[in-house]
Design an enzyme around this catalytic site. Structure first.
Site: not given
Ligand SMILES: [Zn+2]
Length: 352
Positions: A127, A164, A166, A251
């Site tokens: 991120h 991931d 995200h 995750d």
């Molecule tokens: Zn993540």
């Protein structure tokens, strides 16, 4: 030839300590490092000793003023850089070692010492943008490693696959207009950080070299394996990178407290195998797997072990995954339609 697999590990990674109940906790690495002591893996991998990332290596991705900002937190008590992202006195040092651990891994992979590496590092990175910390991430470890592989080792093309939960907004942005680094991501959508629609395909000469597969919650082994075998892997084979880097978030594990996906440890093994096979086809198996998210400690231990066993060539799941994939076939067919709608002619004949 026997596969040599490296693991990046270091106790300093546990010294990055966000606020007390933060999900991105040092315990995440404690369980992974404990797993490394289990008899099946203990003697099987080579330890890769990380180094601190040099400023010039960070500057290929991050702005100088931002690096200064993170550096200024060194030795200071808890500092917030973003609503989700805090630093403790040793976070800067740990973040340099996380990025540098990936660089050391790239050096050893490209020298031929080791074929693939699992970098068990934190803080995570995908991120982090050029000039800001975000979503538990300080420096973008995989982006820094991709640029380093190009600049220091002269590689022309690198592929980054991000499984991931995200979307890796920071990684995408770093290479959005660059046709030499292909970024491919599966992620829960719409969800944090908000980016990662099918239509985000890259810009300018980079158009077509960002591949997003946004997913509603509820996808598991069947869909993930289908997406990786039918979209990600053929795109990679057509792109022909010189190195494959994976942003490995745990995750998407079925019990993750932040996610809504249903991937089992066997599913993680399958994804790893698909990518490892793709890397064998295009780049002599040169593969760096870097830890990103994953907040269920049992999931990290079990799925982390499954990934490592695959990297080692100790197959954890049977070779015939077609039965698993068949259960998600119609959903993956629909995703492939959306993918072509966004990419036009670019990957026609490659992804079917
Ligand atoms: Zn993540």
């Amino acid at each position: 030839m026997e596969t040599k697999t490296g693991v990046v590990k270091d106790p300093l990674y546990m010294e990055h300590r966000p606020s007390e109940f933060h999900p991105e906790s040092p315990q995440r690495l404690e369980v992974l490092y404990e797993m490394l002591e289990e008899p099946e893996v203990k003697e099987a991998f080579l330890k890769v000793t990380p180094r601190s990332c040099e400023r010039e290596d960070l500057e290929r991705v991050h702005a100088g003023a931002y690096i200064d900002l993170v550096a200024s937190t060194a030795g200071k008590p808890l500092t917030s850089l973003d609503p989700d992202t805090q630093t403790s006195p040793k976070s800067y040092e740990a973040a340099l070692l996380a990025a540098g651990g990936c660089l050391e891994a790239v050096d050893e992979i490209l020298s031929g010492e080791i074929q693939n590496v699992f970098a068990m590092v934190r803080p995570p990175g995908h991120h982090a943008e050029t000039d800001r910390a975000m979503g538990f991430c300080l420096f973008n470890n995989v982006a820094v490693a991709a640029r380093y592989a190009q600049e220091k080792h002269g590689l022309s093309k690198v592929m980054i696959v991000d499984w991931d939960l995200h979307h890796g907004n920071g990684t995408q942005r770093s290479f959005y207009e660059d046709p030499t680094v292909l970024y491919a991501s599966t992620h829960q959508y719409p969800y944090y950080p908000g980016t990662g629609a099918f239509e985000e395909v890259g810009r300018g000469s980079g158009e077509g070299f960002t591949v997003n597969v946004p997913l509603r919650p509820g996808h598991g082994d069947a869909e993930y394996a289908g997406i990786f075998r039918r979209i990600i892997s053929p795109v990679g084979e057509a792109f022909e990178p010189d190195l494959l880097i994976v942003s490995a978030g745990f995750d998407i594990y079925r019990g993750d407290p932040l996610g809504g996906m249903g991937v089992s440890p066997e599913g993680f093994a399958l994804l790893t195998r698909i990518l490892k096979n793709m890397a064998s086809e295009v780049c002599d198996g040169k593969l760096l797997v870097a830890l990103e998210g994953g907040y269920n400690l049992e999931g990290l231990r079990g799925a982390g072990k499954a990934v490592l066993l695959e990297l080692l060539g100790k197959d954890a799941v049977g070779d015939d995954s077609s039965e698993i994939e068949s259960q998600g076939r119609s959903r993956v067919d629909a995703l492939i339609k959306e993918f072509h709608r966004a990419h036009g002619e670019r990957w026609k004949g490659v992804v079917e």
